[in-house]
Design a protein around this motif. Structure first.
Motif, PDB file in Angstrom:
ATOM      1  N   HIS A  20       0.832  -1.196   0.000  1.00 27.01           N
ATOM      2  CA  HIS A  20       0.000   0.000   0.000  1.00 27.01           C
ATOM      3  C   HIS A  20       0.870   1.251   0.000  1.00 27.01           C
ATOM      4  N   CYS A  35      -4.641   4.979  -3.056  1.00 24.42           N
ATOM      5  CA  CYS A  35      -3.646   3.960  -2.712  1.00 24.42           C
ATOM      6  C   CYS A  35      -3.503   3.015  -3.903  1.00 24.42           C
ATOM      7  N   CYS A  37      -3.885   0.022  -3.877  1.00 25.11           N
ATOM      8  CA  CYS A  37      -4.903  -1.026  -3.775  1.00 25.11           C
ATOM      9  C   CYS A  37      -6.255  -0.557  -4.309  1.00 25.11           C
ATOM     10  N   TYR A  39      -8.013   1.970  -2.886  1.00 27.48           N
ATOM     11  CA  TYR A  39      -8.652   2.736  -1.826  1.00 27.48           C
ATOM     12  C   TYR A  39      -8.295   4.207  -1.993  1.00 27.48           C
ATOM     13  N   HIS A  49      -4.247   4.454   6.589  1.00 25.61           N
ATOM     14  CA  HIS A  49      -4.554   3.206   5.875  1.00 25.61           C
ATOM     15  C   HIS A  49      -3.260   2.476   5.495  1.00 25.61           C
TER      16      HIS A  49
END
Ligand SMILES: [Zn+2]
Length: 114
Positions: A20, A35, A37, A39, A49
């Motif tokens: 991340h 991010c 990922c 997110y 996060h």
């Protein structure tokens, strides 16, 4: 990024895990950042996060768990035989020296992927 974080990131990459981090793209209003990922969040919450979701691998058992338990294609013997003559014991320095096992695993995985 510290050398330890670079190692963790590389280990994640080599084992198919998400590392991340900010993907470098800001939303047009600069309100949120994304991010790797997928997110997305306001800056300070994205950092939270990232800190909560990236593995630290500071405990060698966490590295072993990935190598032995999570990666079905690797047996204990295959990995250890590259690090020591005995195929049933692990060199204690791999556990006591910070990042030694993580470094060995990254090296081994790079060789494996060639
Ligand atoms: Zn993420």
């Amino acid at each position: 990024m510290t050398d330890h974080e670079k190692l963790c990131k590389e280990f994640c990459k080599l084992t198919g895990r998400c590392w991340h981090e900010w993907d470098g793209v800001k939303t047009p209003d600069f309100h949120e950042i994304k991010c790797t990922c997928g997110y997305s969040e306001v800056t300070f919450l994205l950092n939270k996060h990232i800190n909560e979701n990236n593995p630290t691998y500071e405990n060698p058992a966490d590295v072993l768990r990935v190598i032995i338990k999570d990666l079905g294609f690797v047996t204990t013997q295959e990995f250890f035989s590259l690090n020591r003559e005995s195929k049933e014991m692990i060199d204690v320095d791999m556990i006591l020296e910070k990042d030694a096992l993580l470094k060995a695993a990254v090296k081994w995985l790079k060789e494996e992927k060639k």
